[in-house]
Motif scaffolding. Structure first.
Motif, PDB file in Angstrom:
ATOM      1  N   LEU A  50       0.811  -1.217   0.000  1.00 30.20           N
ATOM      2  CA  LEU A  50       0.000   0.000   0.000  1.00 30.20           C
ATOM      3  C   LEU A  50       0.847   1.270   0.000  1.00 30.20           C
ATOM      4  N   ILE A  51       2.149   1.107   0.192  1.00 29.81           N
ATOM      5  CA  ILE A  51       2.998   2.292   0.312  1.00 29.81           C
ATOM      6  C   ILE A  51       2.995   3.080  -0.987  1.00 29.81           C
ATOM      7  N   GLY A  52       3.182   2.371  -2.071  1.00 37.66           N
ATOM      8  CA  GLY A  52       3.244   3.067  -3.342  1.00 37.66           C
ATOM      9  C   GLY A  52       1.950   3.770  -3.698  1.00 37.66           C
ATOM     10  N   VAL A  53       0.869   3.252  -3.202  1.00 36.72           N
ATOM     11  CA  VAL A  53      -0.417   3.886  -3.496  1.00 36.72           C
ATOM     12  C   VAL A  53      -0.592   5.144  -2.665  1.00 36.72           C
ATOM     13  N   LEU A  54      -0.079   5.111  -1.459  1.00 38.85           N
ATOM     14  CA  LEU A  54      -0.307   6.231  -0.550  1.00 38.85           C
ATOM     15  C   LEU A  54       0.670   7.380  -0.753  1.00 38.85           C
ATOM     16  N   LEU A  55       1.815   7.094  -1.334  1.00 38.23           N
ATOM     17  CA  LEU A  55       2.817   8.156  -1.468  1.00 38.23           C
ATOM     18  C   LEU A  55       2.321   9.353  -2.276  1.00 38.23           C
ATOM     19  N   PRO A  56       1.693   9.145  -3.427  1.00 34.02           N
ATOM     20  CA  PRO A  56       1.195  10.337  -4.150  1.00 34.02           C
ATOM     21  C   PRO A  56       0.191  11.145  -3.342  1.00 34.02           C
ATOM     22  N   PHE A  57      -0.622  10.453  -2.609  1.00 31.70           N
ATOM     23  CA  PHE A  57      -1.584  11.182  -1.777  1.00 31.70           C
ATOM     24  C   PHE A  57      -0.879  11.956  -0.667  1.00 31.70           C
ATOM     25  N   LEU A 122       2.590   8.450   6.517  1.00 31.30           N
ATOM     26  CA  LEU A 122       1.733   7.547   5.758  1.00 31.30           C
ATOM     27  C   LEU A 122       0.491   7.171   6.548  1.00 31.30           C
ATOM     28  N   GLN A 123       0.664   7.027   7.845  1.00 33.42           N
ATOM     29  CA  GLN A 123      -0.510   6.729   8.671  1.00 33.42           C
ATOM     30  C   GLN A 123      -1.511   7.869   8.618  1.00 33.42           C
ATOM     31  N   GLU A 124      -0.981   9.066   8.685  1.00 30.48           N
ATOM     32  CA  GLU A 124      -1.873  10.218   8.602  1.00 30.48           C
ATOM     33  C   GLU A 124      -2.569  10.263   7.249  1.00 30.48           C
ATOM     34  N   THR A 125      -1.814   9.973   6.235  1.00 27.80           N
ATOM     35  CA  THR A 125      -2.411   9.982   4.900  1.00 27.80           C
ATOM     36  C   THR A 125      -3.520   8.940   4.791  1.00 27.80           C
ATOM     37  N   ALA A 126      -3.224   7.747   5.295  1.00 24.70           N
ATOM     38  CA  ALA A 126      -4.246   6.696   5.242  1.00 24.70           C
ATOM     39  C   ALA A 126      -5.448   7.064   6.084  1.00 24.70           C
ATOM     40  N   TYR A 127      -5.166   7.635   7.233  1.00 22.74           N
ATOM     41  CA  TYR A 127      -6.278   8.034   8.099  1.00 22.74           C
ATOM     42  C   TYR A 127      -7.131   9.102   7.416  1.00 22.74           C
ATOM     43  N   TRP A 128      -6.433  10.048   6.804  1.00 26.31           N
ATOM     44  CA  TRP A 128      -7.174  11.128   6.161  1.00 26.31           C
ATOM     45  C   TRP A 128      -8.010  10.613   5.001  1.00 26.31           C
ATOM     46  N   PRO A 170      -9.603   9.277  -6.450  1.00 29.35           N
ATOM     47  CA  PRO A 170      -9.163  10.310  -7.411  1.00 29.35           C
ATOM     48  C   PRO A 170      -7.772  10.827  -7.046  1.00 29.35           C
ATOM     49  N   ASP A 171      -7.111  11.340  -8.057  1.00 32.92           N
ATOM     50  CA  ASP A 171      -5.761  11.855  -7.822  1.00 32.92           C
ATOM     51  C   ASP A 171      -5.767  13.042  -6.868  1.00 32.92           C
ATOM     52  N   ARG A 172      -6.788  13.831  -6.996  1.00 34.96           N
ATOM     53  CA  ARG A 172      -6.911  14.977  -6.090  1.00 34.96           C
ATOM     54  C   ARG A 172      -8.094  14.701  -5.166  1.00 34.96           C
ATOM     55  N   PRO A 173      -7.776  14.230  -4.017  1.00 35.65           N
ATOM     56  CA  PRO A 173      -8.879  13.803  -3.128  1.00 35.65           C
ATOM     57  C   PRO A 173      -9.787  14.934  -2.707  1.00 35.65           C
ATOM     58  N   MET A 174      -9.320  16.140  -2.865  1.00 37.15           N
ATOM     59  CA  MET A 174     -10.118  17.231  -2.330  1.00 37.15           C
ATOM     60  C   MET A 174      -9.852  18.482  -3.151  1.00 37.15           C
ATOM     61  N   GLU A 175     -10.890  19.182  -3.432  1.00 43.41           N
ATOM     62  CA  GLU A 175     -10.753  20.444  -4.144  1.00 43.41           C
ATOM     63  C   GLU A 175     -10.566  21.546  -3.106  1.00 43.41           C
ATOM     64  N   VAL A 176      -9.353  21.959  -3.005  1.00 41.20           N
ATOM     65  CA  VAL A 176      -9.043  22.986  -2.014  1.00 41.20           C
ATOM     66  C   VAL A 176      -9.088  24.342  -2.689  1.00 41.20           C
ATOM     67  N   ARG A 177      -9.916  25.166  -2.170  1.00 37.92           N
ATOM     68  CA  ARG A 177     -10.022  26.524  -2.701  1.00 37.92           C
ATOM     69  C   ARG A 177      -9.081  27.432  -1.916  1.00 37.92           C
ATOM     70  N   GLN A 178      -7.973  27.678  -2.510  1.00 32.87           N
ATOM     71  CA  GLN A 178      -6.980  28.514  -1.830  1.00 32.87           C
ATOM     72  C   GLN A 178      -6.921  29.918  -2.409  1.00 32.87           C
ATOM     73  N   GLN A 179      -7.794  30.187  -3.340  1.00 31.00           N
ATOM     74  CA  GLN A 179      -7.745  31.537  -3.891  1.00 31.00           C
ATOM     75  C   GLN A 179      -8.084  32.577  -2.841  1.00 31.00           C
ATOM     76  N   GLY A 180      -9.037  32.252  -2.030  1.00 31.73           N
ATOM     77  CA  GLY A 180      -9.451  33.214  -1.010  1.00 31.73           C
ATOM     78  C   GLY A 180      -8.345  33.577  -0.047  1.00 31.73           C
ATOM     79  N   PRO A 181      -7.767  32.583   0.607  1.00 39.31           N
ATOM     80  CA  PRO A 181      -6.681  32.921   1.537  1.00 39.31           C
ATOM     81  C   PRO A 181      -5.511  33.620   0.859  1.00 39.31           C
ATOM     82  N   TRP A 182      -5.165  33.138  -0.340  1.00 43.69           N
ATOM     83  CA  TRP A 182      -4.033  33.758  -1.004  1.00 43.69           C
ATOM     84  C   TRP A 182      -4.347  35.185  -1.452  1.00 43.69           C
TER      85      TRP A 182
END
Lengths: 578, 326
Positions: A50-57, A122-128, A170-182
């Protein structure tokens, strides 16, 4: 402590704090709060399927988290810049620029460090991912199984199923809208940087704080040469002024010749309070406007509540510091100082109405008529010697000296006072918060023969040459007084200075210059209010008996603070004033 | 070893067979099956007439196991449950002591109204429930495998009853509350029992199947953080421990034992297998908390005075314990 450090509790709290800082938004999900304390019993195998799968995330999560943290840090640092800038503008503090930039830079650096160092495991990534996609802890469980699972066992099946699940994410697990903060961070940063780089809005440096533009321009255009103080003044031992060098430079007199801080040349005859020339400052921050106190300087106010520990020994330094109590705000109802002080007068002061006059009137009368107050000034001085003073000045100490030893120079007085001035005029208390009441008799100047003072309650006998930094006695406002019983200071050659030559005290929002008159005429004092043209300057002879003060003086420059009102009132109530 | 898919299918078939006899009560039925798959005992609590005894009988029939029934009464003696040594005489006239097995020697024992027997008699089940043996004199007699005790008790009419001691309660895997049927369920019950045909469950699985399923349950992996979550929940019921929630310190007299954590994790793994997963999840833990801990915490007088129940306190505890420790 060490245990908590080793166990990572602090790191956990830090992460929790970061999560709180992110607020309740979608971005908060990027801040994982998996405990650092928790570790799989056998450790996480780095060879698991599972390591290789979790690394990109994990990389994605790290990058998004770093961006968010960086945006927040930029926002915080920029906000600090803006806030500190405006605060400094209001306070007119002479905080150097590094003190402004350094914290902001530190905040940014901390944000960068947190962004980089807060790499999810990796644990955090899997948990998330489990939490994000409601995978019921399948990824986290499979990650713990590692690669050493028995083929065909339930654990192996669990790992295989988790891997299949991860592959479908999905490759991008979450659509983060950072335009506002930036965008917000960029806007605040832009404002902060602009506020720092634009000269007009730049935070006042030490030099700039004391040399505003209009005043410098006025100084540059002043044509009067620098006053040449008498050698006796220069030779007098005197405590060095606690004025910043920039401030001393700011008080450069005509000819653009700066007066060194340690040299009492200027302060011997002129006290200038430097600060923002705004009524707000005078009201709120206690910093007085620029005040030119044409008085005998270096009088040290010993009134406890009015002193600041860091204040210098001279009132000049206190006043110039802009933060001392002697420069506290004043109300318009007290303007002229005369009004407040006149309320409690019981003595020979028949000029209470005059004391209630405005600034201009005070300047005109107080300065012009002071020379005419000499005859009554003696008596006033003797009355004031009874001692009601709560302040102590060097002039007071000087006044204890025999008159013959006084080394004051009447020429150094900004406005030559006419000894023949009416007593009523002389009873006008010195306006402004720089008033330094010198009890003629109480504070080492109690000898009646030292009076020679005017109706301005210069109870100092003006004769103490030793203790006076400039060799001149002072009136209660710190104005130099004639050192001799006849009102003339030793060595003075200026006009009718017998007893009442240097009693005028004015406070203006501007710069004062002292001109020698080219050696041909009397020394002049020219005060140019801030924002005024040189032609509007107040001008008067520095030591001559004829003081001609003309021009505009802002009202707030002559407002007496309440405590000084009480002081003056007490002074007059005891019959010392006239 | 049975496959997970077979486990899921078997469980589904058992529940379906039970539903032919018991109307409604799906959650109770599922929980009972979970306890049986976890090789645990069940305490069923409910007012009379809700089908507790029928439920136990239905399970005995669906699982095809030997069924024993004990009606607990105040004059019931321990030997009436476990059995006793009696003097027997053979054909030659020789007399000897022989152990006469009691009704506890069965795969599925119904202890009906268990709180009506004296504590002495109740304690007769302690050894049987925990060690699955019965000792008479110096000889221990093993109970048949699998062995389950499904006890019932009535929460009302407490006069003349003897509340179960904590040691006895702790030996029950689950304590299930049998609630009153809903409107439709009640109508179905009346309709079904109005005929002369009495529904009887047919065997869809045997004891060996249950044992195999139990072994598979033990192989379900648990993530460390999920296990830590279950442990923290159990520890949160201990009022004397630092960091216990306020509700625990205020209303709980005795917290759950380690058996509680065992029951939670085991039940959670059974839930996951029944759902087609192979791992324990947070949700599985939360689902198992109430039936596994409600009889393992003892409330104090203040909680009883306030009318608080164990379930309400457990709700607060579950809400107070985060998945990730803060």
């Amino acid at each position: 402590m060490a245990r908590r450090l080793l166990s990572g509790v602090f790191a956990l709290r830090l992460r929790r704090g970061l999560a709180i800082a992110l607020g309740h938004s979608d971005l908060a999900e990027l801040l994982l709060t998996l405990p650092r304390l928790w570790r799989p019993a056998g450790g996480v195998s780095t060879q698991g399927p599972l390591i290789g799968v979790l690394l990109p995330f994990r990389r994605w999560l790290w990058r998004q988290r770093a961006l968010v943290l960086l945006a927040r840090a930029t926002l915080a640092g920029s906000a600090y810049l803006v806030v500190s800038h405006f605060l400094l503008l209001r306070l007119s503090s002479s905080v150097p620029n590094p003190a402004i930039w350094a914290p902001a830079l530190l905040i940014l650096l901390i944000g960068i460090w947190l962004s980089v160092a807060n790499r999810p495991s990796l644990q955090e990534t899997a948990y998330w991912l489990d939490h994000r996609f409601d995978l019921r802890e399948q990824l986290g469980t499979a990650l713990e199984q590692g690669a050493n699972v028995r083929e065909g066992s339930l654990a192996a099946r669990q790992v295989g199923k988790a891997r299949e699940l991860a592959a479908t994410l999905p490759d991008r697990p979450m659509e983060v809208r950072q335009q506002g903060p930036w965008a917000l961070a960029a806007a605040v940063a832009l404002i902060g940087v602009l506020s720092m780089v634009i000269p007009g809005n730049a935070a006042p440096s030490a030099e700039q704080a004391y040399t505003p533009g209009p005043d410098r321009r006025a100084l540059n255009t002043a044509s009067t040469p620098i006053a040449q103080l008498t050698p006796s003044q220069q030779l007098r031992p005197r405590a060095p002024l606690r004025l910043p060098a920039a401030a001393a430079n700011a008080t450069a007199i005509a000819g653009n010749r700066p007066v060194a801080t340690s040299q009492p040349l200027l302060s011997s005859s002129l006290q200038i309070k430097l600060g923002p020339a705004s009524a707000e400052n005078a009201d709120a921050s206690g910093a007085a406007p620029q005040v030119g106190n044409l008085s005998g300087s270096s009088s040290k106010t010993t009134k406890a509540p009015k002193q600041e520990p860091s204040s210098g020994s001279s009132s000049q330094s206190q006043q110039q510091s802009g933060a001392s109590n002697s420069t506290r705000p004043q109300s318009s109802s007290q303007k002229g100082g005369n009004k407040g002080t006149g309320q409690g007068q019981q003595g020979p002061s028949n000029n209470s109405s005059q004391q209630q006059q405005g600034t201009q009137q005070q300047l005109d009368q107080g300065a012009q008529n002071l020379p005419n107050q000499a005859p009554s000034g003696s008596s006033a001085g003797s009355q004031s010697s009874q001692g009601q003073d709560q302040t102590q000045s060097q002039s007071g100490r000087q006044s204890s000296q025999p008159p013959g030893q006084q080394g004051g120079n009447p020429q150094a007085n900004p406005f030559g006072a006419d000894p023949s001035a009416p007593k009523s005029r002389s009873s006008q208390p010195p306006p402004g918060n720089s008033t330094k009441i010198v009890k003629p008799g109480q504070s080492t100047s109690g000898s009646p023969e030292q009076h020679g003072s005017t109706g301005t309650q210069q109870g100092n006998s003006s004769g103490s040459g030793d203790n006076s930094p400039d060799g001149r006695p002072y009136n209660r406002s710190g104005t130099s007084l004639p050192s001799s019983p006849d009102g003339r200071q030793p060595g003075s050659s200026g006009g009718k200075s017998s007893g009442l030559t240097h009693t005028a005290t004015i406070q203006v929002q501007g710069k004062a210059t002292i001109g020698s008159g080219g050696g041909q005429g009397p020394d002049l004092v020219r005060v140019i209010p801030y924002g005024a043209e040189p032609g509007e300057a107040l001008q008067g002879p520095a030591s001559s008996g004829q003081s001609t003060v003309e021009g505009y003086v802002p009202e707030q420059s002559i407002i007496l603070p309440p405590d000084e009102q009480a002081l003056v009132q007490s002074y007059f109530s005891n019959g010392s004033g006239s | 070893m049975i496959a997970p898919e077979e486990f899921q299918e078997t469980a589904r078939r058992i529940l379906q067979e039970i539903s032919t006899v018991i109307v409604g009560q799906e959650s109770v039925t599922r929980a009972v099956l979970t306890a049986l798959l976890g090789n645990g005992h069940v305490l069923l609590e409910g007012v009379p007439g809700l089908g507790k005894t029928s439920l136990v009988r239905a399970f005995a029939g669906a699982l095809g196991m030997q069924f024993g029934r004990i009606q607990f009464t105040p004059d019931l003696m321990p030997a009436d449950i476990t059995g006793t040594n009696i003097v027997s005489e053979d054909e030659m006239g020789h007399r000897s002591l022989a152990f006469q097995r009691g009704p506890v020697f069965a795969n599925l024992v119904l202890a009906d109204e268990i709180n009506r027997a004296t504590p002495k008699t109740q304690s007769a089940l302690l050894e049987a429930m925990q060690e699955r043996t019965v000792t008479a004199g110096t000889v221990s007699h093993p109970l048949p495998e699998p062995f389950f005790v499904l006890a019932t008790q009535n929460p009302i009419e407490m006069e003349g009853t003897y509340p179960l001691p904590e040691a006895q309660l702790d030996r029950f895997f689950f304590k299930l509350l049998v609630t009153y049927p809903f409107r439709g369920e009640l109508a179905a019950i009346v309709r079904r029992t109005a005929t002369t045909d009495v529904a009887i469950s047919r065997p869809v699985a045997g004891g060996d199947t249950l044992i195999a399923m139990n072994r598979l349950v033990c192989e379900v992996p648990m993530a460390s953080h999920v296990l830590d979550y279950a442990v923290r929940i159990v520890l949160a019921t201990q009022p004397e421990l630092p960091g216990a929630p306020e509700v625990t310190r205020k209303y709980i007299r005795i917290g759950a034992s380690p058996r509680g954590a065992q029951a939670i994790t085991l039940a959670g793994r059974i839930y996951s297998l029944m759902d087609g997963r192979f791992n324990l999840s947070y949700e599985d833990v939360r689902t198992a908390v109430h039936p596994a801990l409600r009889h393992r915490i003892s409330l104090n007088f203040e909680a009883e005075a306030r009318g608080l129940t164990a379930d309400s306190i457990l709700d607060h505890i579950v809400g107070a314990v985060p998945e990730v420790p803060q």
